[in-house]
Scaffold this motif. Sequence first.
Motif, mmCIF file in Angstrom:
data_model
loop_
_atom_site.group_PDB
_atom_site.id
_atom_site.type_symbol
_atom_site.label_atom_id
_atom_site.label_comp_id
_atom_site.label_asym_id
_atom_site.label_seq_id
_atom_site.Cartn_x
_atom_site.Cartn_y
_atom_site.Cartn_z
ATOM 1 N N ILE A 10 -40.667 -26.668 -21.672
ATOM 2 C CA ILE A 10 -39.954 -28.131 -21.649
ATOM 3 C C ILE A 10 -39.278 -28.473 -20.507
ATOM 4 C CG2 ILE A 10 -37.853 -29.096 -22.798
ATOM 5 C CD1 ILE A 10 -38.737 -27.542 -25.499
ATOM 6 N N LEU A 11 -38.829 -27.526 -19.582
ATOM 7 C CA LEU A 11 -37.758 -27.786 -18.516
ATOM 8 C C LEU A 11 -38.574 -28.766 -17.518
ATOM 9 C CD1 LEU A 11 -36.338 -24.402 -17.481
ATOM 10 C CD2 LEU A 11 -35.167 -26.349 -18.343
ATOM 11 N N PRO A 12 -40.089 -28.749 -17.191
ATOM 12 C CA PRO A 12 -40.510 -29.710 -16.149
ATOM 13 C C PRO A 12 -40.456 -31.080 -17.081
ATOM 14 C CG PRO A 12 -42.144 -28.038 -16.854
ATOM 15 C CD PRO A 12 -41.041 -27.547 -17.432
ATOM 16 N N LEU A 13 -40.464 -31.129 -18.500
ATOM 17 C CA LEU A 13 -40.655 -32.267 -18.965
ATOM 18 C C LEU A 13 -39.315 -32.944 -18.956
ATOM 19 C CD1 LEU A 13 -43.021 -31.323 -22.300
ATOM 20 C CD2 LEU A 13 -43.401 -32.861 -20.122
ATOM 21 N N ALA A 14 -38.316 -32.182 -19.199
ATOM 22 C CA ALA A 14 -36.792 -32.489 -19.221
ATOM 23 C C ALA A 14 -36.655 -33.274 -17.753
ATOM 24 C CB ALA A 14 -35.876 -31.510 -19.432
ATOM 25 N N LYS A 15 -37.083 -32.735 -16.818
ATOM 26 C CA LYS A 15 -36.881 -32.912 -15.571
ATOM 27 C C LYS A 15 -37.521 -34.418 -14.970
ATOM 28 C CE LYS A 15 -36.690 -28.425 -13.420
ATOM 29 N NZ LYS A 15 -37.301 -27.414 -12.505
ATOM 30 N N THR A 53 -34.777 -31.030 -30.838
ATOM 31 C CA THR A 53 -35.990 -31.161 -29.917
ATOM 32 C C THR A 53 -37.310 -31.034 -30.658
ATOM 33 O OG1 THR A 53 -34.720 -30.179 -27.943
ATOM 34 C CG2 THR A 53 -37.042 -30.168 -27.808
ATOM 35 N N ILE A 54 -38.302 -32.047 -30.433
ATOM 36 C CA ILE A 54 -39.567 -31.660 -31.091
ATOM 37 C C ILE A 54 -40.454 -31.690 -30.045
ATOM 38 C CG2 ILE A 54 -41.178 -32.948 -32.612
ATOM 39 C CD1 ILE A 54 -38.748 -34.235 -34.193
ATOM 40 N N VAL A 55 -41.602 -30.879 -30.299
ATOM 41 C CA VAL A 55 -42.623 -30.860 -29.342
ATOM 42 C C VAL A 55 -44.017 -31.289 -29.802
ATOM 43 C CG1 VAL A 55 -41.592 -29.394 -27.691
ATOM 44 C CG2 VAL A 55 -42.900 -28.246 -29.472
ATOM 45 N N ALA A 56 -45.085 -31.867 -29.135
ATOM 46 C CA ALA A 56 -46.307 -32.227 -29.327
ATOM 47 C C ALA A 56 -47.102 -30.896 -29.029
ATOM 48 C CB ALA A 56 -46.704 -33.468 -28.934
ATOM 49 N N ASP A 57 -47.736 -30.325 -29.843
ATOM 50 C CA ASP A 57 -48.605 -29.051 -29.609
ATOM 51 C C ASP A 57 -49.893 -29.478 -29.499
ATOM 52 O OD1 ASP A 57 -50.566 -26.981 -30.472
ATOM 53 O OD2 ASP A 57 -48.658 -25.655 -29.996
ATOM 54 N N MET A 65 -42.383 -33.985 -25.517
ATOM 55 C CA MET A 65 -41.309 -33.412 -26.035
ATOM 56 C C MET A 65 -40.497 -34.709 -26.374
ATOM 57 S SD MET A 65 -38.115 -33.285 -23.977
ATOM 58 C CE MET A 65 -37.987 -33.813 -22.578
ATOM 59 N N LEU A 66 -39.679 -34.495 -27.248
ATOM 60 C CA LEU A 66 -38.643 -35.515 -27.764
ATOM 61 C C LEU A 66 -37.329 -34.961 -27.978
ATOM 62 C CD1 LEU A 66 -37.733 -38.550 -29.036
ATOM 63 C CD2 LEU A 66 -38.731 -37.473 -31.218
ATOM 64 N N ILE A 67 -36.267 -35.390 -27.491
ATOM 65 C CA ILE A 67 -34.896 -35.031 -27.687
ATOM 66 C C ILE A 67 -34.305 -36.248 -28.402
ATOM 67 C CG2 ILE A 67 -32.589 -33.895 -27.090
ATOM 68 C CD1 ILE A 67 -34.373 -32.642 -24.574
ATOM 69 N N SER A 68 -33.814 -36.038 -29.671
ATOM 70 C CA SER A 68 -33.069 -37.207 -30.409
ATOM 71 C C SER A 68 -32.149 -36.615 -31.281
ATOM 72 C CB SER A 68 -34.180 -38.145 -31.131
ATOM 73 O OG SER A 68 -34.559 -37.609 -32.068
ATOM 74 N N TYR A 69 -31.148 -37.232 -31.717
ATOM 75 C CA TYR A 69 -30.103 -36.833 -32.660
ATOM 76 C C TYR A 69 -29.154 -38.312 -32.957
ATOM 77 C CZ TYR A 69 -28.159 -36.700 -27.937
ATOM 78 O OH TYR A 69 -27.547 -36.897 -26.628
ATOM 79 N N GLN A 70 -28.216 -37.903 -33.783
ATOM 80 C CA GLN A 70 -27.397 -39.035 -34.276
ATOM 81 C C GLN A 70 -26.403 -39.128 -33.190
ATOM 82 O OE1 GLN A 70 -26.261 -39.310 -38.397
ATOM 83 N NE2 GLN A 70 -24.254 -39.589 -37.906
ATOM 84 N N HIS A 103 -32.602 -39.163 -26.681
ATOM 85 C CA HIS A 103 -31.926 -38.537 -25.374
ATOM 86 C C HIS A 103 -33.063 -38.590 -24.386
ATOM 87 C CE1 HIS A 103 -29.176 -35.855 -22.889
ATOM 88 N NE2 HIS A 103 -30.417 -35.235 -22.835
ATOM 89 N N GLY A 104 -34.233 -38.097 -24.888
ATOM 90 C CA GLY A 104 -35.350 -37.874 -23.821
ATOM 91 C C GLY A 104 -36.567 -37.617 -24.285
ATOM 92 N N ILE A 105 -37.775 -38.244 -23.623
ATOM 93 C CA ILE A 105 -38.935 -38.527 -24.242
ATOM 94 C C ILE A 105 -39.895 -38.118 -22.847
ATOM 95 C CG2 ILE A 105 -39.086 -40.915 -24.465
ATOM 96 C CD1 ILE A 105 -40.791 -40.192 -26.858
ATOM 97 N N ALA A 106 -40.745 -37.185 -22.999
ATOM 98 C CA ALA A 106 -41.582 -36.958 -21.805
ATOM 99 C C ALA A 106 -42.916 -36.566 -22.103
ATOM 100 C CB ALA A 106 -40.892 -36.136 -20.783
ATOM 101 N N THR A 107 -44.043 -36.997 -21.513
ATOM 102 C CA THR A 107 -45.427 -36.465 -21.603
ATOM 103 C C THR A 107 -45.752 -35.684 -20.405
ATOM 104 O OG1 THR A 107 -45.755 -38.046 -23.166
ATOM 105 C CG2 THR A 107 -47.522 -36.986 -22.211
#
Length: 184
Positions: A10-15, A53-57, A65-70, A103-107
Amino acid sequence: MATLGDVDEILPLAKSTVPGFVEHLWSRLAEGDETKENFGRRAQSAFINEGNTIVADVDGRIGAMLISYQMADSPNPHLPGMDDMLRPLLSLFSKAKGSWYLHGIATAPEFVGRGLASQLMDIAEYLGKSARRPNISLVVIDTNPTAIRFYEKRGYTTTAVEAVIRKNWKTYAKNWLLMEKALH
């Protein structure tokens, strides 16, 4: 749902969500002799532990990855001791109070074009509707026109803008954009 075992993927995706900014901010927020990488690992672990955090395997690898929340109903944009680089972001967050926040989404580069980001956006919007949030919001930087177009095609509009505070971050970016979409 992501697990703590996914952190290193997840770290490289977050970056990649805001290239250069994320690592620069991590280096500013790291405590004591903590490295920026270890701060990032700690921050991403917190999102995972909260179930955000949700990831697409894809064939046993994390393709996106997706990070989302209220978003809090009353986020405080002026916390004492807060890093100045975060002030414009927190100002935008205060305008998005009560929304479902992306909060974040990346492929990962090798998985771009497979529709993973669209599928994760569908999930984020579903989560927002399920939480009975009136809208979904996100913040994007003006130097990411590909993401801006992607969000606009999904019905997001820019509702507020704040100037970037650089603090030695080398970037051409001028503004952070708050984009929102009503959830029906």
